[in-house]
Design a protein around this motif. Structure first.
Motif, PDB file in Angstrom:
ATOM      1  N   CYS A   1       5.246  31.924 -26.196  1.00 11.70           N
ATOM      2  CA  CYS A   1       4.185  32.564 -25.403  1.00 11.70           C
ATOM      3  C   CYS A   1       2.814  31.985 -25.736  1.00 11.70           C
ATOM      4  CB  CYS A   1       4.202  34.072 -25.623  1.00 11.70           C
ATOM      5  SG  CYS A   1       5.648  34.855 -24.870  1.00 11.70           S
TER       6      CYS A   1
ATOM      7  N   TYR B   1      -1.194  26.146 -22.565  1.00  6.16           N
ATOM      8  CA  TYR B   1      -1.127  25.280 -21.386  1.00  6.16           C
ATOM      9  C   TYR B   1      -1.892  25.879 -20.207  1.00  6.16           C
ATOM     10  CZ  TYR B   1       2.257  22.304 -23.714  1.00  6.16           C
ATOM     11  OH  TYR B   1       2.881  21.453 -24.578  1.00  6.16           O
ATOM     12  N   LEU B   2      -1.824  27.193 -20.046  1.00  7.29           N
ATOM     13  CA  LEU B   2      -2.611  27.843 -18.996  1.00  7.29           C
ATOM     14  C   LEU B   2      -4.103  27.605 -19.212  1.00  7.29           C
ATOM     15  CD1 LEU B   2      -0.910  31.336 -18.498  1.00  7.29           C
ATOM     16  CD2 LEU B   2      -0.815  29.356 -16.979  1.00  7.29           C
ATOM     17  N   GLU B   3      -4.524  27.710 -20.471  1.00  2.04           N
ATOM     18  CA  GLU B   3      -5.938  27.494 -20.791  1.00  2.04           C
ATOM     19  C   GLU B   3      -6.351  26.051 -20.520  1.00  2.04           C
ATOM     20  OE1 GLU B   3      -7.747  29.958 -21.159  1.00  2.04           O
ATOM     21  OE2 GLU B   3      -6.490  31.522 -21.990  1.00  2.04           O
TER      22      GLU B   3
ATOM     23  N   GLU C   1     -12.444  29.232 -22.346  1.00  6.47           N
ATOM     24  CA  GLU C   1     -11.074  28.794 -22.091  1.00  6.47           C
ATOM     25  C   GLU C   1     -10.644  27.719 -23.096  1.00  6.47           C
ATOM     26  OE1 GLU C   1      -9.058  30.233 -20.213  1.00  6.47           O
ATOM     27  OE2 GLU C   1     -10.197  31.216 -18.643  1.00  6.47           O
TER      28      GLU C   1
ATOM     29  N   THR D   1      -9.699  23.159 -14.182  1.00  7.40           N
ATOM     30  CA  THR D   1     -10.184  23.805 -12.961  1.00  7.40           C
ATOM     31  C   THR D   1     -11.686  24.053 -13.020  1.00  7.40           C
ATOM     32  OG1 THR D   1      -8.053  24.859 -12.576  1.00  7.40           O
ATOM     33  CG2 THR D   1      -9.964  25.853 -11.496  1.00  7.40           C
TER      34      THR D   1
ATOM     35  N   GLN E   1      -1.406  40.966 -12.019  1.00  6.33           N
ATOM     36  CA  GLN E   1      -1.802  40.971 -13.431  1.00  6.33           C
ATOM     37  C   GLN E   1      -0.980  42.001 -14.209  1.00  6.33           C
ATOM     38  OE1 GLN E   1      -4.609  39.295 -15.233  1.00  6.33           O
ATOM     39  NE2 GLN E   1      -4.094  37.863 -13.620  1.00  6.33           N
TER      40      GLN E   1
ATOM     41  N   PHE F   1       2.641  28.648 -24.047  1.00 10.58           N
ATOM     42  CA  PHE F   1       2.469  28.854 -22.614  1.00 10.58           C
ATOM     43  C   PHE F   1       1.013  29.168 -22.282  1.00 10.58           C
ATOM     44  CE2 PHE F   1       2.440  31.928 -19.054  1.00 10.58           C
ATOM     45  CZ  PHE F   1       2.895  31.094 -18.045  1.00 10.58           C
ATOM     46  N   VAL F   2       0.416  30.077 -23.039  1.00 12.27           N
ATOM     47  CA  VAL F   2      -0.986  30.433 -22.805  1.00 12.27           C
ATOM     48  C   VAL F   2      -1.891  29.240 -23.088  1.00 12.27           C
ATOM     49  CG1 VAL F   2      -2.898  31.909 -23.554  1.00 12.27           C
ATOM     50  CG2 VAL F   2      -0.638  32.893 -23.160  1.00 12.27           C
TER      51      VAL F   2
ATOM     52  N   ARG G   1      -7.490  27.959 -25.606  1.00 11.60           N
ATOM     53  CA  ARG G   1      -6.481  26.896 -25.649  1.00 11.60           C
ATOM     54  C   ARG G   1      -6.212  26.486 -27.090  1.00 11.60           C
ATOM     55  NH1 ARG G   1      -8.906  21.741 -23.313  1.00 11.60           N
ATOM     56  NH2 ARG G   1     -10.019  21.939 -25.259  1.00 11.60           N
TER      57      ARG G   1
ATOM     58  N   GLU H   1      -5.186  24.158 -18.176  1.00  9.32           N
ATOM     59  CA  GLU H   1      -5.373  24.069 -16.732  1.00  9.32           C
ATOM     60  C   GLU H   1      -6.664  24.755 -16.297  1.00  9.32           C
ATOM     61  OE1 GLU H   1      -3.819  22.290 -14.353  1.00  9.32           O
ATOM     62  OE2 GLU H   1      -2.864  21.416 -16.115  1.00  9.32           O
ATOM     63  N   ALA H   2      -7.012  25.845 -16.963  1.00  6.92           N
ATOM     64  CA  ALA H   2      -8.257  26.540 -16.643  1.00  6.92           C
ATOM     65  C   ALA H   2      -9.460  25.649 -16.944  1.00  6.92           C
ATOM     66  CB  ALA H   2      -8.355  27.846 -17.426  1.00  6.92           C
TER      67      ALA H   2
END
Length: 103
Positions: free
Chosen positions: A42, A48-50, A78, A56, A24, A45-46, A82, A52-53
């Motif tokens: 950025c 897209y991470l959200e 999340e 999940t 981290q 990117f975040v 996003r 996926e979260a």
């Protein structure tokens, strides 16, 4: 925050916790530099991470109903992250920020 909640629930070893915290710290450092270079990238990117979260946590809900309330709250958070990050990534520099501080 959500990662720390999950780690607490599963009671990982100190070595695992240390590796998570170190990764981290490395990510925050590299992400900060990347943000200075390209904030729009950025935020995307975040976003897209959200996404996926959210996927999940949806899978977690289907697999383990005993944690349903916790996972629902995390998933909602999340999904909000996003939305905010994709919105910020789509904005031009002089666009009005639609979010109030802390929103």
């Amino acid at each position: 925050m959500h990662l720390m909640t999950a780690l607490e629930l599963k009671r990982p070893t100190m070595a695992f916790k240390t590796l998570v915290l170190a990764s981290q710290a490395l990510f925050v450092t590299l992400f900060s530099v990347a943000y200075m270079i390209g904030p729009r990238y950025c935020h995307r990117f975040v976003g897209y991470l959200e996404e996926e979260a959210v996927v999940t946590y949806t899978k977690c809900l289907k697999a383990d109903a005993t944690m349903k309330d916790v996972i629902l709250a995390i998933r909602a958070d999340e999904a909000h992250h996003r939305l905010v990050n994709h919105t910020l990534a789509s904005m031009e520099r002089d666009d009005f920020n639609p979010y109030k501080p802390g929103q």
